[in-house]
Scaffold this motif. Structure first.
Motif, PDB file in Angstrom:
ATOM      1  N   PHE A 280       9.750  16.598  -5.701  1.00 55.49           N
ATOM      2  CA  PHE A 280      11.002  15.911  -5.379  1.00 55.49           C
ATOM      3  C   PHE A 280      10.942  15.264  -3.985  1.00 55.49           C
ATOM      4  CE2 PHE A 280      13.271  18.852  -8.507  1.00 55.49           C
ATOM      5  CZ  PHE A 280      13.457  17.842  -9.434  1.00 55.49           C
ATOM      6  N   ALA A 281      10.419  15.995  -3.009  1.00 58.18           N
ATOM      7  CA  ALA A 281      10.331  15.463  -1.647  1.00 58.18           C
ATOM      8  C   ALA A 281       9.437  14.230  -1.607  1.00 58.18           C
ATOM      9  CB  ALA A 281       9.817  16.540  -0.696  1.00 58.18           C
ATOM     10  N   ARG A 282       8.400  14.207  -2.449  1.00 58.39           N
ATOM     11  CA  ARG A 282       7.502  13.042  -2.478  1.00 58.39           C
ATOM     12  C   ARG A 282       8.236  11.765  -2.878  1.00 58.39           C
ATOM     13  NH1 ARG A 282       5.602   9.111  -2.035  1.00 58.39           N
ATOM     14  NH2 ARG A 282       3.509   8.296  -2.438  1.00 58.39           N
ATOM     15  N   LEU A 283       9.350  11.907  -3.562  1.00 58.35           N
ATOM     16  CA  LEU A 283      10.133  10.744  -3.977  1.00 58.35           C
ATOM     17  C   LEU A 283      10.978  10.180  -2.846  1.00 58.35           C
ATOM     18  CD1 LEU A 283      11.347  12.036  -7.473  1.00 58.35           C
ATOM     19  CD2 LEU A 283       9.404  10.540  -6.975  1.00 58.35           C
ATOM     20  N   GLY A 284      10.845  10.769  -1.658  1.00 56.78           N
ATOM     21  CA  GLY A 284      11.621  10.290  -0.514  1.00 56.78           C
ATOM     22  C   GLY A 284      13.018  10.865  -0.457  1.00 56.78           C
TER      23      GLY A 284
ATOM     24  N   GLY B 121       0.820  -1.215   0.000  1.00 57.35           N
ATOM     25  CA  GLY B 121       0.000   0.000   0.000  1.00 57.35           C
ATOM     26  C   GLY B 121       0.847   1.255   0.000  1.00 57.35           C
ATOM     27  N   LEU B 122       1.928   1.243  -0.793  1.00 55.44           N
ATOM     28  CA  LEU B 122       2.888   2.357  -0.762  1.00 55.44           C
ATOM     29  C   LEU B 122       2.279   3.728  -1.056  1.00 55.44           C
ATOM     30  CD1 LEU B 122       5.987   0.668  -2.468  1.00 55.44           C
ATOM     31  CD2 LEU B 122       5.662   1.140  -0.038  1.00 55.44           C
ATOM     32  N   PRO B 123       1.401   3.851  -2.061  1.00 53.29           N
ATOM     33  CA  PRO B 123       0.869   5.197  -2.331  1.00 53.29           C
ATOM     34  C   PRO B 123       0.166   5.826  -1.127  1.00 53.29           C
ATOM     35  CG  PRO B 123       0.403   3.733  -4.168  1.00 53.29           C
ATOM     36  CD  PRO B 123       0.938   2.871  -3.061  1.00 53.29           C
ATOM     37  N   LYS B 124      -0.428   5.017  -0.262  1.00 55.08           N
ATOM     38  CA  LYS B 124      -1.106   5.549   0.915  1.00 55.08           C
ATOM     39  C   LYS B 124      -0.171   5.660   2.115  1.00 55.08           C
ATOM     40  CE  LYS B 124      -5.777   3.961  -0.259  1.00 55.08           C
ATOM     41  NZ  LYS B 124      -6.946   3.143   0.174  1.00 55.08           N
ATOM     42  N   ARG B 125       0.766   4.718   2.239  1.00 52.53           N
ATOM     43  CA  ARG B 125       1.624   4.699   3.420  1.00 52.53           C
ATOM     44  C   ARG B 125       2.763   5.714   3.338  1.00 52.53           C
ATOM     45  NH1 ARG B 125       1.813   3.619   7.998  1.00 52.53           N
ATOM     46  NH2 ARG B 125       3.530   2.130   8.219  1.00 52.53           N
ATOM     47  N   GLU B 126       3.306   5.919   2.155  1.00 52.38           N
ATOM     48  CA  GLU B 126       4.487   6.776   2.040  1.00 52.38           C
ATOM     49  C   GLU B 126       4.245   8.200   2.526  1.00 52.38           C
ATOM     50  OE1 GLU B 126       6.827   4.473  -1.612  1.00 52.38           O
ATOM     51  OE2 GLU B 126       5.571   6.221  -2.048  1.00 52.38           O
ATOM     52  N   PRO B 127       3.108   8.830   2.219  1.00 54.43           N
ATOM     53  CA  PRO B 127       2.883  10.182   2.761  1.00 54.43           C
ATOM     54  C   PRO B 127       2.910  10.229   4.283  1.00 54.43           C
ATOM     55  CG  PRO B 127       1.393   9.774   0.933  1.00 54.43           C
ATOM     56  CD  PRO B 127       2.065   8.463   1.231  1.00 54.43           C
ATOM     57  N   ASP B 128       2.531   9.139   4.940  1.00 52.43           N
ATOM     58  CA  ASP B 128       2.598   9.100   6.409  1.00 52.43           C
ATOM     59  C   ASP B 128       4.044   9.228   6.879  1.00 52.43           C
ATOM     60  OD1 ASP B 128      -0.129   8.776   6.535  1.00 52.43           O
ATOM     61  OD2 ASP B 128      -0.034   6.588   6.672  1.00 52.43           O
ATOM     62  N   PHE B 129       4.942   8.562   6.181  1.00 52.89           N
ATOM     63  CA  PHE B 129       6.355   8.651   6.563  1.00 52.89           C
ATOM     64  C   PHE B 129       6.920  10.021   6.251  1.00 52.89           C
ATOM     65  CE2 PHE B 129       5.909   4.002   6.175  1.00 52.89           C
ATOM     66  CZ  PHE B 129       6.349   3.644   7.444  1.00 52.89           C
ATOM     67  N   LEU B 130       6.467  10.636   5.164  1.00 52.39           N
ATOM     68  CA  LEU B 130       6.919  12.005   4.870  1.00 52.39           C
ATOM     69  C   LEU B 130       6.527  12.951   5.999  1.00 52.39           C
ATOM     70  CD1 LEU B 130       6.059  12.327   1.057  1.00 52.39           C
ATOM     71  CD2 LEU B 130       8.319  12.065   2.088  1.00 52.39           C
ATOM     72  N   ARG B 131       5.294  12.801   6.474  1.00 57.41           N
ATOM     73  CA  ARG B 131       4.849  13.653   7.590  1.00 57.41           C
ATOM     74  C   ARG B 131       5.664  13.353   8.834  1.00 57.41           C
ATOM     75  NH1 ARG B 131      -0.163  12.982   4.924  1.00 57.41           N
ATOM     76  NH2 ARG B 131      -0.557  10.987   5.931  1.00 57.41           N
ATOM     77  N   ARG B 132       5.929  12.098   9.095  1.00 55.49           N
ATOM     78  CA  ARG B 132       6.717  11.717  10.274  1.00 55.49           C
ATOM     79  C   ARG B 132       8.106  12.336  10.200  1.00 55.49           C
ATOM     80  NH1 ARG B 132       6.969   7.157  13.874  1.00 55.49           N
ATOM     81  NH2 ARG B 132       9.107   6.714  14.506  1.00 55.49           N
ATOM     82  N   TRP B 133       8.745  12.233   9.044  1.00 52.35           N
ATOM     83  CA  TRP B 133      10.092  12.783   8.891  1.00 52.35           C
ATOM     84  C   TRP B 133      10.091  14.302   9.036  1.00 52.35           C
ATOM     85  CZ3 TRP B 133      10.839   9.365   3.948  1.00 52.35           C
ATOM     86  CH2 TRP B 133      11.137   8.054   4.344  1.00 52.35           C
TER      87      TRP B 133
ATOM     88  N   SER C  19      13.669   3.725   0.698  1.00 49.34           N
ATOM     89  CA  SER C  19      13.700   4.555   1.902  1.00 49.34           C
ATOM     90  C   SER C  19      12.440   4.437   2.743  1.00 49.34           C
ATOM     91  CB  SER C  19      13.926   6.019   1.515  1.00 49.34           C
ATOM     92  OG  SER C  19      15.198   6.179   0.928  1.00 49.34           O
ATOM     93  N   PHE C  20      11.284   4.346   2.109  1.00 52.25           N
ATOM     94  CA  PHE C  20      10.028   4.223   2.850  1.00 52.25           C
ATOM     95  C   PHE C  20       9.872   2.829   3.442  1.00 52.25           C
ATOM     96  CE2 PHE C  20       9.223   7.556  -0.320  1.00 52.25           C
ATOM     97  CZ  PHE C  20       8.700   8.563   0.482  1.00 52.25           C
ATOM     98  N   THR C  21      10.122   1.806   2.652  1.00 56.44           N
ATOM     99  CA  THR C  21       9.945   0.428   3.101  1.00 56.44           C
ATOM    100  C   THR C  21      10.924   0.089   4.216  1.00 56.44           C
ATOM    101  OG1 THR C  21       9.182  -0.197   0.901  1.00 56.44           O
ATOM    102  CG2 THR C  21       9.915  -1.974   2.341  1.00 56.44           C
ATOM    103  N   ALA C  22      12.168   0.544   4.090  1.00 56.94           N
ATOM    104  CA  ALA C  22      13.157   0.286   5.139  1.00 56.94           C
ATOM    105  C   ALA C  22      12.719   0.915   6.456  1.00 56.94           C
ATOM    106  CB  ALA C  22      14.521   0.824   4.718  1.00 56.94           C
ATOM    107  N   GLU C  23      12.174   2.136   6.385  1.00 61.00           N
ATOM    108  CA  GLU C  23      11.683   2.788   7.598  1.00 61.00           C
ATOM    109  C   GLU C  23      10.513   2.016   8.192  1.00 61.00           C
ATOM    110  OE1 GLU C  23      11.999   6.704   9.762  1.00 61.00           O
ATOM    111  OE2 GLU C  23      13.117   4.886   9.340  1.00 61.00           O
TER     112      GLU C  23
END
Length: 954
Positions: free
Chosen positions: A155-159, A31-43, A793-797
């Motif tokens: 660019f930031a969306r790409l992790g 579910g990367l398209p939904k989960r990745e923005p959560d990690f961006l906010r966390r970072w 970067s997202f999956t490793a986190e």
């Protein structure tokens, strides 16, 4: 695995609660398209970039200087690949123990943005030149600022980790002031001069273009053969003859001032005996062409019969003179009544044409070098900035070069000088913005000399001796470009950019050299930006020491490559978090001609050294069929679409999965391949997380206590660690990805996990084998997730937090774990290579049994293995072959495989005889053994494990 068996007493027992099945909340579906923005906010909430700088404080720096993209549109797939690759490298260097900041930047000046603002005015039927220049520049600045913000988000969306709140831009006032300062350094050295020479020119955009702003497309040109009458010659055979030239640019005929010949070529004087109907050649005329090109010329000119009157060496044309075809033309007012000398030229070949090169020194580089530089012929000004001939050019005044071919041919026909006419489709330079064909046009421009201050020599020394090039062959490419390049044209006739802030004395033509004036210019730009040069009276800069009426204030704009070539001076040198020179510049291979070169020349000219220690180039992105992407073909792959559909980690995986040193491809099928690879990697991670559930340090086992299989896996980890570090140090991530992927799929999933799942599920918790396996899994997990962190970067986190809890620090704050050299054991590795080879044959034999429905699970089988090499059998000393083969029974012996034995292609020295295992099936681990009947429903191992479980429960 366990069902509801009945023991010998007949009582049913469900053993599932005694089996240690993997347990994890890490989902199989990413579910990367939904989960990745959560990690961006966390970072962002953690201010992770700042924390990375804090934890790395005091370490040796690694500086990757970001090549600035233009701020004029959404990012494309090439941008995405470039920025992701930079991010992978920076993160890897950080995790290898360096302090690796990343400061993104943007190129803001120049035609890409100015063209967009001009389009807005054109739609309103307004001329840009009628708009106040300061207002026009303000609109350009606003346009750039808006796109910078949009590209930041993309660019930031790409992790990508970076100092997004403090990027650099070439339009920042401090940056513009620094660019002005760099220009004035060249002026102070005497390297800067104003000269007249032909440059690549866009009549549509009304400006000179740098080579990096040019692209080549097929273009259909009018080709003509033109006769120039010989008026003077030392060779009598040339009397009454005409020299024939061939050109694909008829519009340059008014600018002709000479003809070049090849001194080493052989020429022929021919008489035209017969011409086909419609042919333009005159019967009886005598013409001179290269002998090797006579037949092709006769074909173009429809000459069906001719006589070769004589053969001449190229040296025969020394001191010969022709007349321009329009000499004495009625209405030309004597404008073409000049000599057209024949000049020797090393650039003359017999690849095409006639062996004579029409030479217009105002419209060609070779023309200029030979006619003007070598022989001092004056360069005429014939074509204005809009592509129309100046009013003073006879016969063609006011005509546009794009549309003048018919008129030129008519004028040549009038004087019987047009010998042939046709069309030719060839590769031709076009503006990469307007897509319009370009011309070479003689203009007054500002140049930086490559020779006067030794700039070329310093740049070549840096290329050859001081900079590392990745791949190594790219050194030769930029070396050739710098060795052969002409002086650097740095002026543009535009509005949006950094002006060439010079005062030139009107009488002497000298550039004003005054430190106080320069200081006032730089300070004014620092306070008010480059607009200050336009808005401030000249007298304010000149002060009391110089009269404004004595000086011309230059308003040309600096080439944007000078802007971006100067970024090292206001980014690397002036930011506390960076350092000069950079460790690495990384861009597409086209930047050997662009940013890599302009940065090299600027830094070598002002500092005597390259601004980088290393340069890495990548190829271009093509579609899945290897075609260049274009909107007209409908084959553009947008990174935003991939991120929305699959997630940024899939795009990141694609970048490292390609050999990015070459051109790379992307398309639905290719991306789907990365999705499949990602799923396998994710399942490997998920299995480890599940198998490590509840693991604590108390379970750890030292390598010395471990079974051979675990020690072999530690050896493989040590090999992987060495490979990952070695390749990362030279920025080569394609081998890293493939090694990590194969390690996950082949070494772990298909081998180690396959063998050890039985021990992990069914051994009692305190069993050495299970503890050793979990200890090794912990070592694998820590390293694998760390190695993957720069890439996925997202999956490793996500995996790191699944293991260590939501409150844990980011995996990106870690270093790659050190791997003890003691884990290496080459002898053990050699032994297990033999074991794995034998196991591969057994696995294939079991697949045949499974295909034939003799067995369902490999544990239902018993195998007897024959090996011809005793070393293969010895490799199994101290091991249980059945455990390795995942069968219930197995034996191995030395001997030739029997006729009925299974053999695998390529391994005829190994044979396998398989059968159904004898005994009863353990209802907990499913192993089939005779001993199961002795212990009710369980084998001895499971009976012991269940007893321990029950004792603990009691």
């Amino acid at each position: 695995m366990a069902g509801k068996p009945t023991d010998t007493s007949g009582a049913a027992r469900d053993y599932r609660d005694t089996v240690f099945l993997p347990k994890t909340d890490f989902p199989m579906r990413a579910g990367l398209p939904k989960r990745e923005p959560d990690f961006l906010r966390r970072w962002n909430e953690q201010d992770l970039y700042t924390r990375l700088r804090e934890v790395a404080a005091g370490r040796q720096k690694f500086i990757l200087h970001d090549g600035p993209p233009y701020a004029n549109g959404d990012i494309h797939i090439g941008h995405a690949m470039n920025k992701i690759l930079k991010d992978v490298i920076v993160k890897s260097q950080q995790m290898m123990g360096r302090d690796a900041p990343y400061v993104p930047g943007w190129d803001c000046h120049g035609l890409p943005i100015e063209w967009k603002i001009e389009e807005k005015y054109r739609k309103k039927k307004k001329n840009k030149d009628d708009v106040d220049p300061v207002e026009f520049r303000r609109e350009c600045r606003q346009f750039a600022a808006e796109w910078i913000e949009r590209q930041k988000e993309q660019f930031a969306r790409l992790g990508i980790f970076g100092d997004w709140n403090n990027p650099y831009t070439t339009m920042a006032y401090d940056a513009e002031a620094q660019i002005v300062g760099e220009l004035l350094k060249f002026a102070g050295q005497g390297a800067l001069y104003r000269g007249s020479k032909p440059v690549m020119w866009s009549p549509v955009e009304k400006t000179a273009l740098a080579e990096a702003e040019v692209e080549y497309h097929d273009h259909t040109s009018t080709q003509i053969d033109v006769a120039f009458r010989v008026t003077e010659a030392a060779e009598p055979l040339l009397d009454g003859a005409s020299i024939v030239i061939w050109t694909t640019t008829p519009w340059t005929i008014p600018g002709n001032r000479a003809i070049c010949y090849g001194p080493d070529l052989t020429y022929v004087v021919v008489r035209v005996d017969e011409v086909a109907d419609g042919g333009l050649a005159v019967k009886g005329a005598r013409m001179v062409v290269a002998e090797d090109l006579l037949e092709s010329f006769a074909g173009r000119a429809d000459i069906v019969a001719h006589t070769v009157l004589s053969r001449l060496p190229g040296t025969a044309f020394k001191d010969a003179v022709c007349a321009h075809p329009w000499a004495g033309y009625d209405g030309a007012d004597g404008g073409y009544d000049f000599d057209v000398p024949l000049l020797p030229g090393s650039h003359v070949t017999v690849e095409a044409g006639t062996g004579f090169v029409h030479t217009a020194p105002g419209h060609g580089e070779d023309d200029f070098e030979v006619a003007h530089r070598q022989f001092g012929i004056e360069v005429p000004f014939t074509v204005a900035e809009d592509g129309r001939y100046y009013d003073h050019v006879p016969l063609v005044a006011g005509h546009h070069v794009y549309k003048v071919a018919d008129h030129i041919c008519g004028l040549l026909t009038d004087v019987q000088a047009l010998v042939a006419r046709g069309t030719l489709t060839h590769s031709y330079p076009h503006s990469w913005r307007s897509k319009a064909p370009l011309i070479f046009r003689n203009t007054a421009q500002w140049f930086i000399s490559m020779e006067k201050t030794g700039l070329r020599a310093r740049a070549l020394k840096a290329i050859r001796e001081e900079v590392d090039w990745f791949p190594a062959g790219s050194r030769n490419r930029i070396d050739a470009m710098v060795a052969d390049r002409p002086d650097w044209v740095i002026s543009r006739q535009r509005a949006w950019g950094v002006p060439i802030t010079l005062f030139v004395h009107k009488k002497t033509g000298d550039i004003l050299q005054d430190d106080a004036v320069n200081a006032r210019i730089i300070e004014a730009v620092r306070r008010g930006g480059a607009d200050a040069w336009v808005a401030t009276p000249a007298s304010d800069f000149l002060g009391n020491a110089h009269a404004a009426d004595d000086y011309e204030q230059v308003f040309d704009i600096l080439d944007v490559w000078f802007d971006s070539g100067s970024t090292h001076s206001f980014v690397l040198e002036q930011r506390d978090d960076l350092a000069w020179p950079a460790d690495l510049y990384l861009e597409g291979s086209d930047q050997h001609r662009g940013w890599f070169q302009s940065s090299l020349l600027e830094a070598c000219g002002t500092r005597g050294a390259a601004p980088y220690k290393g340069v890495l180039t990548h190829g271009f992105v093509q579609d899945g069929d290897g075609r260049k992407m274009s909107k007209s073909l409908g084959n553009v792959v947008a990174p935003q679409k991939i991120v929305e559909q699959y997630g940024a980690d899939i795009l990141r995986l694609w970048v490292v999965a390609t050999d990015y040193h070459e051109d790379v491809r992307i398309g639905d099928q290719i991306i789907q391949g990365q999705v499949d690879a990602y799923r396998k990697i994710r399942n490997t991670i998920r299995y480890m997380l599940g198998s490590l559930d509840g693991f604590t340090d108390a379970e750890r086992v030292t390598p010395a206590e471990m079974p051979e299989l675990e020690r072999y896996i530690l050896h493989r980890l040590a090999e992987m660690d060495a490979l990952v570090r070695e390749k990362a140090s030279v920025y080569d991530y394609n081998p890293i990805f493939h090694a990590l992927y194969q390690f996950c799929i082949v070494d772990l999933s298909a081998f180690y996990f396959d063998i050890r799942k039985d021990a992990l599920y069914c051994d009692r918790p305190d069993a050495l084998r299970r503890r050793a396996a979990r200890t090794v899994l912990d070592a694998i997990f820590t390293r694998l997730i760390s190695w993957f962190a720069p890439i996925l970067s997202f999956t490793a986190e996500e995996a790191w937090l699944a293991r260590h809890g939501e409150g844990a620090d980011s995996v990106h704050l870690n270093l790659w774990p050190e791997t003890p050299e003691s884990w290496r054991d080459e002898a053990l590795a050699g032994k297990w290579r033999r074991i794995r080879r034998v196991r591969g044959v057994v696995t294939s034999a079991l697949e045949v049994m499974r295909r034939d429905k003799v067995i369902g699970s490999s544990l239902q089988a018993s195998v007897s293995v024959s090996v011809t090499d005793a070393a293969d059998m010895q490799a199994f000393d101290g091991l249980d072959p059945a455990e390795i083969f995942i069968t219930s029974q197995a034996d191995i012996a030395v001997g030739a495989p029997g006729d009925t034995a299974f053999r695998k292609e390529g391994t005829d020295d190994i044979g396998v005889v398989s059968s159904v295992a004898a005994g009863e099936k353990c209802q907990r681990c499913w192993v089939v053994l005779p001993e199961v009947a002795e212990h009710g429903a369980l084998c001895r191992r499971c009976a012991d494990a269940v007893a321990a479980h029950d004792d603990k429960a009691a």
